[in-house]
Design a protein around this motif. Structure first.
Motif, PDB file in Angstrom:
ATOM      1  N   ASP A 118       0.849  -1.205   0.000  1.00 12.66           N
ATOM      2  CA  ASP A 118       0.000   0.000   0.000  1.00 12.66           C
ATOM      3  C   ASP A 118       0.878   1.246   0.000  1.00 12.66           C
ATOM      4  O   ASP A 118       1.246   1.733   1.044  1.00 12.66           O
ATOM      5  CB  ASP A 118      -0.901  -0.057   1.240  1.00 12.66           C
ATOM      6  CG  ASP A 118      -1.899   1.072   1.298  1.00 12.66           C
ATOM      7  OD1 ASP A 118      -2.062   1.786   0.305  1.00 12.66           O
ATOM      8  OD2 ASP A 118      -2.528   1.233   2.365  1.00 12.66           O
ATOM      9  N   GLU A 153      -3.158   8.749   2.014  1.00 13.43           N
ATOM     10  CA  GLU A 153      -3.307   8.219   3.370  1.00 13.43           C
ATOM     11  C   GLU A 153      -3.807   9.264   4.366  1.00 13.43           C
ATOM     12  O   GLU A 153      -4.072   8.942   5.521  1.00 13.43           O
ATOM     13  CB  GLU A 153      -1.981   7.607   3.860  1.00 13.43           C
ATOM     14  CG  GLU A 153      -1.485   6.426   3.025  1.00 13.43           C
ATOM     15  CD  GLU A 153      -2.367   5.174   3.121  1.00 13.43           C
ATOM     16  OE1 GLU A 153      -3.458   5.249   3.717  1.00 13.43           O
ATOM     17  OE2 GLU A 153      -1.950   4.130   2.588  1.00 13.43           O
ATOM     18  N   HIS A 426      -0.948  -0.761   6.736  1.00 15.59           N
ATOM     19  CA  HIS A 426      -1.134   0.169   7.876  1.00 15.59           C
ATOM     20  C   HIS A 426      -0.619  -0.411   9.195  1.00 15.59           C
ATOM     21  O   HIS A 426      -0.828   0.193  10.243  1.00 15.59           O
ATOM     22  CB  HIS A 426      -2.611   0.575   8.059  1.00 15.59           C
ATOM     23  CG  HIS A 426      -3.164   1.359   6.909  1.00 15.59           C
ATOM     24  ND1 HIS A 426      -4.302   2.137   7.015  1.00 15.59           N
ATOM     25  CD2 HIS A 426      -2.752   1.496   5.628  1.00 15.59           C
ATOM     26  CE1 HIS A 426      -4.565   2.709   5.853  1.00 15.59           C
ATOM     27  NE2 HIS A 426      -3.626   2.329   4.985  1.00 15.59           N
TER      28      HIS A 426
HETATM   29 MN    MN Z   1      -3.616   2.914   2.900  1.00 17.07          MN
END
Ligand code: MN
Ligand code: BES
Ligand code: MN
Length: 454
Positions: A118, A153, A426
């Motif tokens: 990510d 984000e 995350h």
């Molecule tokens: Mn993310």
């Protein structure tokens, strides 16, 4: 040399280059990482140039720069907009990483590091796929626009202005995104739905300063106690969000979709292994897949205040803070939901505290049909990369830009994810399976090539 040979023959170079990208701690949430964010943007711009884009710009915004590149040299061919993000989540807690977050390391066929799944690893899949095609043929098979942002984000706040003031420039026949997950290893997936997200911060203030809890305790409001009481009231015993009106506009999914989603090769055992909790709760009347992908939620993301240092300190804090979020599904309206949340929170709070409530970011849910021919091409490309037929899934995460694009241009949005649900996005020990990274480059290269005949 053909495409497969080109990709296979450069595996080590591809990885080494991705390592460089991953070493940049481009954490969008933290001001101290501003120079790293700028370095991240430059890295992306430089590598898009190497991949064959002649027109590449780093666009400053109110917060973090975005990178825009285009190659419009395929007259008569479709124009594809590829979107991704180069920013990453903060890596803390650092002590839970097996290898440091910004020192990419391979273990057991997985590449570990912040941003591997990510979204840097997935952005890199596209850069390498495009570069391979350009190197082989001296040009791109279709017209390509690339938009890689540095604020995903933290809610893509600046991006909305950019989209609104550059509509012409971003116009494309389809949007392509790789920032999602596959249903499971070996199950290539195309995502046709995401939840929306409202993110809130609450600050409660009682006494004007911290107080000695012996001298004052018992006769003054304690903002932390009040915050805990408030949060205890936000769900009912069936795990439904207890905010009046919260479910009013939630669209019921069709029996056919419900059946399709529940018949996917999704395994409860994998889910429970990834979570590892002693037990599970969720909204009554829905399967886990339905809860994750089709139902709205309210989650507390963090609570702080008072004394949390070593040993004891007898104090009544002046303030208590919390971060919370609501995941949204069609047809909930983020603005309306924010109003309902604020109204209810204020109603539940006693007059003894002052409440400041901010909405930090807001994004709409997205669900779209997948009948357009481009989706069959996506399936075919994934089959080339992974040897298996792709499934269509929804997911619970949020990507604000996808909804913005879909609302603005009404074009097909093709979300092809190469992450996996248990790859710790995350969280500590984020990773990407090397087989998905390389399979991804292969599939995406075939996809761009095949789009020439869309
Ligand atoms: Mn993310
Ligand atoms: N890539 C994720 C979104 C995602 C994750 C989609 C998993 C589907 C499956 C993205 O980077 C993300 O984390 N988005 C945030 C939203 C943002 C507004 C902070 C999210 O979903 O919490
Ligand atoms: Mn992402």
């Amino acid at each position: 040399m053909n495409l497969a040979e080109f990709i296979e023959g450069s595996r080590d170079q591809h990885l080494a280059e991705l390592y460089d990208f991953l070493r940049i701690p481009s954490i969008s949430a933290k001001t101290e990482h501003k120079p790293d964010i700028e370095r991240g943007a430059r890295w992306v711009a430089d590598h898009l140039r190497t991949a064959g884009f002649k027109s590449v710009e780093i666009v400053p915004t109110g917060l973090h720069p975005l990178v825009y590149a285009e190659s419009l040299e395929a007259p008569g061919k479709p124009t594809i907009l590829f979107y991704g993000h180069y920013d990453v989540q903060p890596p803390e807690p650092l002590e839970l990483w097996t290898s440091p977050p910004f020192q990419p390391t391979v273990r057991d066929g997985n590449l570990f590091g912040r941003g591997t799944a990510d979204d840097k690893g997935q952005v890199h899949i596209h850069v390498k796929a495009l570069e391979s095609l350009h190197k082989l043929h001296g040009k791109f098979p279709v017209n390509i626009k690339v938009l890689i942002e540095g604020e995903e984000e933290v809610g893509s706040v600046s991006l909305w202005n950019y989209v609104q003031s550059h509509k012409e420039k971003l116009q494309a026949d389809a949007l392509l995104v790789s920032d999602t997950s596959m249903l499971a290893k070996g199950v290539p997936s195309i995502t046709y739905g995401l939840r929306g997200l409202n993110y809130y911060q609450i600050e409660l203030t009682g006494p004007i300063r911290d107080l000695h809890s012996g001298v004052y305790g018992g006769a003054v409001p304690n903002p932390l106690t009040i915050l805990a009481e408030l949060f205890a009231k936000l769900h009912d015993k069936n795990f439904r969000v207890a905010i009046p009106g919260f479910y009013d506009n939630v669209a019921k999914i069709s029996a056919a979709e419900r059946k399709a989603l529940n018949s996917l090769p999704w395994k409860k055992k994998d889910f429970e292994k990834a979570v590892g909790a002693p037990g599970y709760d969720g909204e009554k009347g829905f399967t886990i897949v339905e809860r994750l992908w089709t139902r709205p939620t309210l989650e507390i993301n963090g609570i702080w205040g008072g004394y949390i240092g070593e040993g004891a300190k007898t104090v009544i804090p002046s303030k208590a803070f919390a971060k919370l979020s609501t995941r949204l599904v069609p047809n909930q309206d983020p603005r309306k939901i924010a109003k309902l949340v604020e109204k209810h929170v204020r109603k539940l709070l006693p007059k003894s505290v002052h409440c400041k409530l901010d909405v930090l970011s807001s994004g709409k849910p997205w669900v779209a049909p997948y009948h357009a021919p481009i989706f069959q091409k996506a399936q075919a490309a994934l089959e080339k990369g992974f040897g298996k037929r792709a499934v269509f899934i929804r997911e619970g995460g949020s990507i604000p830009f996808v909804t913005q694009m879909h609302d603005t241009f009404k074009v097909p949005c093709v979300l092809i994810g190469f992450g996996l649900p248990d790859e710790n996005a995350h969280a500590p020990d984020e990773h990407i399976a090397l087989e998905n990274y390389f399979g991804g480059i292969k599939a995406i290269a075939h996809f761009y090539a095949d789009l020439a005949t869309l």
